[in-house]
Every structure is written in structure tokens, then in C-alpha cells.
Design a protein around this motif. Structure first.
Motif, PDB file in Angstrom:
ATOM      1  N   TYR A 154       0.859  -1.183   0.000  1.00 55.49           N
ATOM      2  CA  TYR A 154       0.000   0.000   0.000  1.00 55.49           C
ATOM      3  C   TYR A 154       0.893   1.230   0.000  1.00 55.49           C
ATOM      4  CZ  TYR A 154      -3.062   3.623   1.867  1.00 55.49           C
ATOM      5  OH  TYR A 154      -3.760   4.789   2.060  1.00 55.49           O
ATOM      6  N   THR A 160      -3.046   4.109  -2.818  1.00 55.94           N
ATOM      7  CA  THR A 160      -3.191   3.105  -3.867  1.00 55.94           C
ATOM      8  C   THR A 160      -2.637   1.772  -3.390  1.00 55.94           C
ATOM      9  OG1 THR A 160      -3.043   4.800  -5.576  1.00 55.94           O
ATOM     10  CG2 THR A 160      -2.575   2.550  -6.265  1.00 55.94           C
ATOM     11  N   ARG A 161      -3.332   0.707  -3.773  1.00 51.18           N
ATOM     12  CA  ARG A 161      -2.893  -0.650  -3.505  1.00 51.18           C
ATOM     13  C   ARG A 161      -2.154  -1.141  -4.744  1.00 51.18           C
ATOM     14  NH1 ARG A 161      -6.317   2.142  -1.127  1.00 51.18           N
ATOM     15  NH2 ARG A 161      -7.395   1.354   0.674  1.00 51.18           N
ATOM     16  N   HIS A 162      -1.035  -1.859  -4.548  1.00 50.79           N
ATOM     17  CA  HIS A 162      -0.203  -2.308  -5.659  1.00 50.79           C
ATOM     18  C   HIS A 162       0.068  -3.803  -5.538  1.00 50.79           C
ATOM     19  CE1 HIS A 162       1.094   1.862  -6.679  1.00 50.79           C
ATOM     20  NE2 HIS A 162       0.887   2.035  -5.387  1.00 50.79           N
ATOM     21  N   GLU A 174       2.537  -4.458 -13.012  1.00 42.89           N
ATOM     22  CA  GLU A 174       1.993  -3.765 -11.850  1.00 42.89           C
ATOM     23  C   GLU A 174       0.489  -3.643 -12.014  1.00 42.89           C
ATOM     24  OE1 GLU A 174       2.580   0.221  -9.152  1.00 42.89           O
ATOM     25  OE2 GLU A 174       3.066   0.344 -11.276  1.00 42.89           O
ATOM     26  N   TYR A 176      -2.599  -1.936 -10.058  1.00 41.58           N
ATOM     27  CA  TYR A 176      -2.838  -0.978  -8.988  1.00 41.58           C
ATOM     28  C   TYR A 176      -4.296  -0.560  -8.994  1.00 41.58           C
ATOM     29  CZ  TYR A 176      -1.926   2.256 -12.835  1.00 41.58           C
ATOM     30  OH  TYR A 176      -1.933   2.894 -14.039  1.00 41.58           O
ATOM     31  N   TYR A 177      -4.788  -0.225  -7.813  1.00 43.70           N
ATOM     32  CA  TYR A 177      -6.205   0.081  -7.669  1.00 43.70           C
ATOM     33  C   TYR A 177      -6.409   0.879  -6.395  1.00 43.70           C
ATOM     34  CZ  TYR A 177      -5.675  -4.238  -4.975  1.00 43.70           C
ATOM     35  OH  TYR A 177      -5.233  -5.215  -4.110  1.00 43.70           O
TER      36      TYR A 177
END
Length: 181
Positions: A154, A160-162, A174, A176-177
């Protein structure tokens, strides 16, 4: 192997599954001599797909996520005092099908969710999110062929979460969201 740092006591944690089918945790710092503790004994090493870990400051919990090849995911956790013999709890988090081959885990402080990222044998990545009080559920992320390893984290600066997935062709992907839910 899993590793993380606990900011509340300044200790580093490394957890590994031994040939004796015990999860061993080594804890140390610049001021604390490395100490090995038995963390969990109920897992058979040949059935474990992968382990990951994180520290949850909100409840001072040290969490080691154990993904079993058969699809079960466990959270082995304790709060604070393992060096003094504090209690260790193992909870079944969820079960996936088909079989699991890898896991990564992190905490997102903006929501308090624990994120367990699993890789199924067919290449599907999921984010399973939960708190100690509530389950958000399984969110499919992406399906990739020939994944050899995953990592996840994070980033607070952009919330953002990766997920980073390495594939056998030498590429890094990658995913990401933002917030889930």
C-alpha cells in the motif's frame, strides 16, 4: 518466507516454514539479539503454497498469512508480547478454488482492511479484503500466464494498492487500484 517491521517496538520479524513443519519466527533489532520462536505447528510444509506477513498498528497485531495449496488461507496473529510468551491465534480467513500457488499481504491504513493477494494455479489474482470485524470479500484483479512470484503493498501518498507480478519471460506487471468497497 515472510518479513515485516513492527513500529510499536522497533523489531524486525522474519517467518519461515521449517522442515519440521513448524512456522518459526525470528525477531531482532539493533538492540535485541535475534530470538527464534515457534509460531504455528498445525501446517504441513509440503501443503503450504506460500506465506506473507504484515503489521497492523491499529490493533498492534503481527499477522502471518499462510496460503495452503488446497485453497485455504489462514491468519496466524498475535499482539505484541510473543517474546514474553503472548498468545498466538490461527484463524481461517477464506478458501479458494482452484489451488493456490502464491500469496502476498498488506494492510491499507486508509480503510483498515487487511488485503490477502492470492495467485491461483490458473494465473488468476484476487484481493481478499477483511477487517477483524467485517469481510469485504474476494475481488478478481487480473489473470496472467506464467507468474513466478508476487509482491503487494500500500502506498500512503496516493492511497493506492499495488500488486507486482513477475512472469517467467522476465517481465514485471503492476496492478494498482484504489479503495475497495
Amino acid at each position: 518466507m515472510a518479513g515485516f517491521y513492527t513500529v510499536d517496538d522497533g523489531l524486525r520479524h522474519a517467518t519461515v516454514g521449517g522442515a519440521d513443519n513448524i512456522l518459526h519466527e525470528v525477531i531482532w533489532s539493533a538492540q535485541v539479539t535475534p530470538t527464534a520462536q515457534n509460531l504455528a505447528t498445525q501446517f504441513t510444509l509440503q501443503d503450504v503454497a506460500a506465506i506473507s506477513g504484515f503489521f497492523a498498528l491499529d490493533v498492534h497485531s503481527r499477522d502471518v498469512i499462510v496460503a495452503m495449496q488446497g485453497g485455504s488461507v489462514f491468519d496466524v496473529h498475535y499482539s505484541g508480547a510473543i517474546l514474553q510468551g503472548g498468545p498466538i491465534t490461527t484463524d481461517l480467513v477464506t478458501t479458494f478454488s482452484p489451488p493456490l500457488v502464491n500469496v502476498a499481504a498488506f494492510l491499507s491504513p486508509d480503510t483498515g482492511y487487511r488485503h490477502v493477494i492470492v495467485l491461483q494455479s490458473g494465473g488468476q489474482l484476487y484481493d481478499y479484503s477483511y477487517t477483524p470485524q467485517q469481510v469485504f470479500g474476494q475481488t478478481p484483479l487480473v489473470s496472467l500466464a506464467n507468474v513466478v512470484d508476487i509482491a503487494a503493498y500500500y502506498s500512503a501518498y496516493d492511497t493506492t494498492r499495488h500488486v507486482i507480478a513477475a512472469t517467467s519471460d522476465g517481465n514485471l506487471h503492476e496492478i494498482y487500484y484504489g479503495r475497495l468497497g
